[in-house]
Write a protein that holds these residues in place. Structure first.
Motif, PDB file in Angstrom:
ATOM      1  N   VAL A  59      45.244  37.069  40.255  1.00  0.00           N
ATOM      2  CA  VAL A  59      44.287  38.173  40.178  1.00  0.00           C
ATOM      3  C   VAL A  59      43.997  38.554  38.729  1.00  0.00           C
ATOM      4  N   SER A  60      45.036  38.906  37.977  1.00  0.00           N
ATOM      5  CA  SER A  60      44.806  39.369  36.606  1.00  0.00           C
ATOM      6  C   SER A  60      44.401  38.237  35.671  1.00  0.00           C
ATOM      7  N   PHE A  61      45.172  37.142  35.683  1.00  0.00           N
ATOM      8  CA  PHE A  61      44.827  36.024  34.804  1.00  0.00           C
ATOM      9  C   PHE A  61      43.504  35.398  35.249  1.00  0.00           C
ATOM     10  N   GLY A  62      43.275  35.380  36.568  1.00  0.00           N
ATOM     11  CA  GLY A  62      42.006  34.859  37.071  1.00  0.00           C
ATOM     12  C   GLY A  62      40.836  35.716  36.632  1.00  0.00           C
ATOM     13  N   THR A  63      41.005  37.037  36.671  1.00  0.00           N
ATOM     14  CA  THR A  63      39.951  37.941  36.216  1.00  0.00           C
ATOM     15  C   THR A  63      39.638  37.720  34.743  1.00  0.00           C
ATOM     16  N   ALA A  64      40.684  37.586  33.937  1.00  0.00           N
ATOM     17  CA  ALA A  64      40.487  37.344  32.504  1.00  0.00           C
ATOM     18  C   ALA A  64      39.769  36.023  32.259  1.00  0.00           C
ATOM     19  N   THR A  65      40.113  34.999  33.031  1.00  0.00           N
ATOM     20  CA  THR A  65      39.490  33.687  32.856  1.00  0.00           C
ATOM     21  C   THR A  65      38.027  33.706  33.273  1.00  0.00           C
ATOM     22  N   ILE A  66      37.736  34.315  34.418  1.00  0.00           N
ATOM     23  CA  ILE A  66      36.349  34.388  34.890  1.00  0.00           C
ATOM     24  C   ILE A  66      35.489  35.192  33.926  1.00  0.00           C
ATOM     25  N   ALA A  67      36.027  36.317  33.446  1.00  0.00           N
ATOM     26  CA  ALA A  67      35.281  37.122  32.474  1.00  0.00           C
ATOM     27  C   ALA A  67      35.040  36.342  31.188  1.00  0.00           C
ATOM     28  N   SER A  68      35.994  35.520  30.788  1.00  0.00           N
ATOM     29  CA  SER A  68      35.832  34.699  29.583  1.00  0.00           C
ATOM     30  C   SER A  68      34.738  33.659  29.774  1.00  0.00           C
TER      31      SER A  68
END
Length: 241
Positions: free
Chosen positions: A55-64
């Motif tokens: 969730v958190s790392f995925g959110t950061a990756t998608i936003a990047s």
């Protein structure tokens, strides 16, 4: 109107679900036949790991990714990636702590250089590296671009963590919820409590992300105002000379 209502309900709903998780997990659900009360950590550790890795790392990756894509590039995406990565560090630390508490009586040690544990710790180091990289750049556009690329490269470690128990012989157990053929390994009240746990910790992440994002917007506004004041002061000093 509906959006504001959902935002106002996010906090109370999150707290209610987490309270239900700990109530059912500690006092209502039965102990495990093999691990006894120690198995009650199943209502915390997998949910925290889910938020940390996906969730958190995925959110950061998608936003990047969205920042690097010219059609969706904005400082909003950069802020979301930054805030999500900070929360990822928090949840990775909680994952390692709860895993160690579970592992001590199960494996006999607090820590082992197990494939899943080691790769998760490496992900935490990469997340800290991302935050350090942001502090090394003063140019907002350059910082956002470099950080986005770093986050995407660091995300390669997530599938390694996920499949580590299948690729290598590890101390860490395999899938907790689903067995072979996607059959549930947990049933009844235990499955319901686990579901509440996953939803509760996921909502906790988004609640914290929303609060952290607001702080980041305020910080950027304060930095901009301070810079404008400094430039105005220099202009006045130049005009007086």
């Amino acid at each position: 109107m509906a959006k504001h209502l959902l935002q106002r309900l996010l906090g109370p709903v999150t707290l209610a679900l987490l309270a239900l998780t700990f109530w059912f997990g500690l006092w209502v659900t039965p102990p495990d036949k093999v691990q006894g009360n120690l198995a009650r950590l199943v209502y915390v550790h997998p949910s925290v790991a889910w938020v940390a890795l996906y969730v958190s790392f995925g959110t950061a990756t998608i936003a990047s990714v969205l920042y690097l894509w010219t059609r969706t590039r904005s400082m909003v995406m950069d802020r979301v990636a930054h805030c999500a990565m900070e929360l990822s560090v928090l949840f990775i630390v909680l994952t390692l702590i709860t895993g160690s508490i579970w592992g001590r009586p199960t494996w006999g040690v607090w820590w082992a250089w197990d494939a899943r544990l080691t790769s998760t710790a490496i992900l935490g180091v990469l997340a800290l590296g991302y935050l350090a990289l942001r502090r090394a750049n003063d140019d907002p556009a350059l910082r956002a671009r470099r950080s986005a690329v770093f986050a995407i490269l660091a995300a390669i470690n997530v599938p390694i963590i996920h499949f580590s128990v299948d690729w290598w012989k590890t101390l860490h157990q395999g899938a907790t919820v689903f067995g072979e053929g996607r059959h549930l390994k947990i049933h009844g009240l235990m499955a319901g409590t686990l579901l509440i746990s996953f939803v509760g910790f996921t909502l906790l992440f988004f609640w914290l992300l929303r609060a952290r994002y607001r702080l980041e917007v305020q910080r950027d506004a304060l930095t901009t105002a301070t810079l404008d004041d400094a430039l105005a002061t220099r202009r006045r000093e130049g005009a007086m000379q």
